[in-house]
Design a protein around this motif. Structure first.
Motif, PDB file in Angstrom:
ATOM      1  N   THR A 165      55.301  32.575  33.829  1.00 52.84           N
ATOM      2  CA  THR A 165      54.744  33.705  34.592  1.00 52.84           C
ATOM      3  C   THR A 165      53.695  33.299  35.624  1.00 52.84           C
ATOM      4  O   THR A 165      53.368  34.102  36.501  1.00 52.84           O
ATOM      5  N   LEU A 166      53.177  32.109  35.517  1.00 51.61           N
ATOM      6  CA  LEU A 166      52.151  31.620  36.451  1.00 51.61           C
ATOM      7  C   LEU A 166      51.038  32.648  36.697  1.00 51.61           C
ATOM      8  O   LEU A 166      50.816  33.093  37.830  1.00 51.61           O
ATOM      9  N   PRO A 167      50.286  33.042  35.665  1.00 52.32           N
ATOM     10  CA  PRO A 167      49.185  34.001  35.868  1.00 52.32           C
ATOM     11  C   PRO A 167      48.126  33.391  36.784  1.00 52.32           C
ATOM     12  O   PRO A 167      47.801  32.212  36.680  1.00 52.32           O
ATOM     13  N   THR A 168      47.601  34.216  37.690  1.00 49.85           N
ATOM     14  CA  THR A 168      46.621  33.722  38.657  1.00 49.85           C
ATOM     15  C   THR A 168      45.211  34.249  38.411  1.00 49.85           C
ATOM     16  O   THR A 168      44.274  33.858  39.106  1.00 49.85           O
ATOM     17  N   THR A 169      45.065  35.151  37.435  1.00 51.77           N
ATOM     18  CA  THR A 169      43.749  35.685  37.081  1.00 51.77           C
ATOM     19  C   THR A 169      43.661  35.795  35.568  1.00 51.77           C
ATOM     20  O   THR A 169      44.687  35.804  34.855  1.00 51.77           O
TER      21      THR A 169
END
Length: 260
Positions: free
Chosen positions: A178-182
């Motif tokens: 999912t590559l969470p950025t926060t």
């Protein structure tokens, strides 16, 4: 054994809490003080505090908490010895001090109150007193054969190795897919996998790190794996943001018509 410390200004209220009968409190140490009554002890402290009116936070307060097993097996003499050595380790031998043992719960612990103002009117430094308290408690525990926080931490890590490995594998899956950025995106994606991530917020509202709740286990995020520390998670979010940007740029280039 855990040692916590800070400087305070509310003297009598603190002493009254320390000597609270509801806590089955009992005095286990008194140094450079004559009185035994709370009000009289307060007055003795205040007499010395009058020598330095510029120091508002003129008391140091500490909590000494051995493991449940060590605390249950300790006699009053043992508690006196623990507190005495802790005071000496911090270089507070010549200060006014009084300590009370709280034994209303299974996990016994001591509240120690020490004046920052010496008999010469000089104020002792309270810089890094929290860190110094932890180190002093560790040294005292080693000297007296009590379990240190380091030993307790290692035992916890050994007994929860499998569950921490499960959490870390879920973390890797979430980041990979999912590559969470926060941190908020990360919390949502981890929750979808059955792992609850709780943000730790300080008094100023700043994000300081996380706790991980999973299958009735509760860890600091960094206890699961060092890559889950606040700094490392923030680095991972930054990297994920760059990866997503590069991916979007590649997609746009692929679908955009070639200019002639």
């Amino acid at each position: 054994m855990v040692g916590l410390g800070c400087s305070i200004s509310h003297l009598q209220a603190s002493l009254e809490y320390g000597n609270d009968v509801k806590k089955s409190a009992i005095m286990v140490l008194k140094r450079n003080l004559m009185a035994t009554d709370i009000k009289e002890i307060t007055q003795e402290f205040k007499m010395i505090h009058e020598l330095n009116r510029n120091c508002a936070r003129n008391m140091l307060t500490f909590v000494l908490s051995p493991t449940i097993e060590d605390g249950q097996s300790a006699s009053l003499k043992d508690w006196n010895n623990i507190v005495s050595k802790f005071i000496d380790e911090l270089g507070l031998r010549e200060c006014q001090s009084v300590a009370y043992l709280h034994q209303d719960k299974l996990h016994k612990h001591v509240h120690l109150y020490t004046s920052r103002i010496g008999f010469d009117g000089k104020a002792l430094s309270d810089s890094y007193i929290g860190s110094k308290s932890m180190k002093a408690a560790e040294k005292v525990a080693l000297k007296l054969g009590l379990k240190t926080t380091t030993e307790v931490r290692k035992e916890k890590q050994s007994g929860t190795k499998i569950i921490r490995s499960e959490i870390f594998k879920i973390h890797q899956k979430v980041y990979r897919t999912t590559l969470p950025t926060t941190i908020d995106e990360y919390i949502t994606e981890m929750k979808n996998e059955g792992v609850y991530v709780i943000k730790s917020i300080d008094k100023l509202g700043n994000y300081r790190g996380c706790r991980i709740l999973y299958k009735e286990h509760d860890f600091k995020a960094s206890e699961v794996h060092r890559s889950l520390s606040r700094n490392n998670l923030e680095k991972a979010f930054t990297k994920a943001t760059e990866q997503k940007k590069n991916l979007n740029d590649t997609i746009r280039k692929t679908i955009s018509p070639t200019r002639r």
